[in-house]
Design a protein around this motif. Structure first.
Motif: not given
Length: 281
Positions: A144-149
């Protein structure tokens, strides 16, 4: 006529004798009839005295009876009050015994809970999470990208990992090596202010382990951080693009204080206790 005249002297003598006995003489002596009258008076006075004495006794007995009845009434009232007090005391004793029983049960529950926590404090993590120093870690293999993670960790009542000590980092490296994954996103960013790296809880970086030459903000697009490992060793942290996709690590306390306060009323059962308590964490 001659016969009547002869009998008259005799009649007069009888009458004279009767009068002698009826009238006292000059010396004041009484006749037999007078003595009888005085005796009758004495007997009457004696009878009156006896009657008065009897009435006095009767009155005394009546007063005593009334006094006894009054004392009996008082005694009955005292007995009623005593019985009522005894009933209240019995009820109070029953309540005290019930309170003591409840207190004993509460102590037993608390002791059981404390014993359970002492035994399982290192394992109060959901299934699939790793435990270390009463913290739970989930190594997600989803990229995942950082914000989604970050959002996905929050949906699990956790946050992207915050590394506070070398010991914690060594633990992360050990798990990374077992999973054969080199890069994991961590909860470190400078999106708010370039070069001012902070953890997700807005605490400044205390312990830091940047890889050599990092962070370098390559192409001015690297505002999020990851941890690198190779051959079981920690290379260190590296800044990456927040839109880049990598596996990530979520972290949460195994037994948060807020949950511990709620667990005070939980009674561990012999079966299913751990699962029940884990659902509360």
């Amino acid at each position: 006529m001659a016969d009547r005249d002869i009998d008259c002297p005799m009649d007069l003598d009888k009458i004279t004798n009767i009068l002698k006995f009826s009238i006292p003489d000059k010396t004041g002596q009484e006749t037999d009839g007078g003595r009888c009258s005085i005796t009758s008076i004495h007997l009457g006075l004696a009878a009156l005295i006896v009657l008065i004495f009897t009435l006095a006794i009767a009155i005394g007995l009546r007063v005593h009876a009334l006094s006894v009845n009054k004392e009996c009434d008082r005694a009955n009232l005292c007995n009623d009050t005593s019985n009522e007090a005894q009933l209240r005391l019995t009820d109070l004793n029953a309540k005290l015994r019930d309170c003591a029983r409840r207190h004993k049960l509460a102590l037993k529950r608390n002791n059981s809970l404390c014993q359970f926590l002492n035994i399982h404090s290192e394992s109060l993590c959901p299934c699939g999470w790793q435990v270390h120093n009463q913290n739970c870690y989930k190594f997600s293999m989803d990229r995942k990208d950082w914000n989604t993670a970050k959002q996905q960790c929050e949906s699990l009542n956790s946050h992207l990992i915050i590394i506070n000590t070398p010991e914690e980092q060594n633990f992360i490296t050990e798990i990374q090596t077992k999973l054969n994954e080199r890069v994991y996103l961590i909860g470190l960013t400078d999106q708010e202010s370039e070069g001012n790296w902070t953890w997700l809880d807005f605490t400044p970086v205390g312990f830091a382990s940047w890889y050599y030459g990092q962070p370098d903000n390559w192409k001015n697009k690297e505002d999020c951080a990851s941890i690198l490992t190779k051959d079981g060793k920690t290379f260190g942290w590296n800044d990456v693009g927040c839109s880049d996709h990598f596996p990530f690590i979520c972290e949460k306390m195994s037994l948060p204080l807020s949950k511990l306060l709620n667990l005070r009323n939980v009674v561990p059962e012999e079966s299913g206790t751990q699962n029940e308590m884990l659902r509360m964490v």
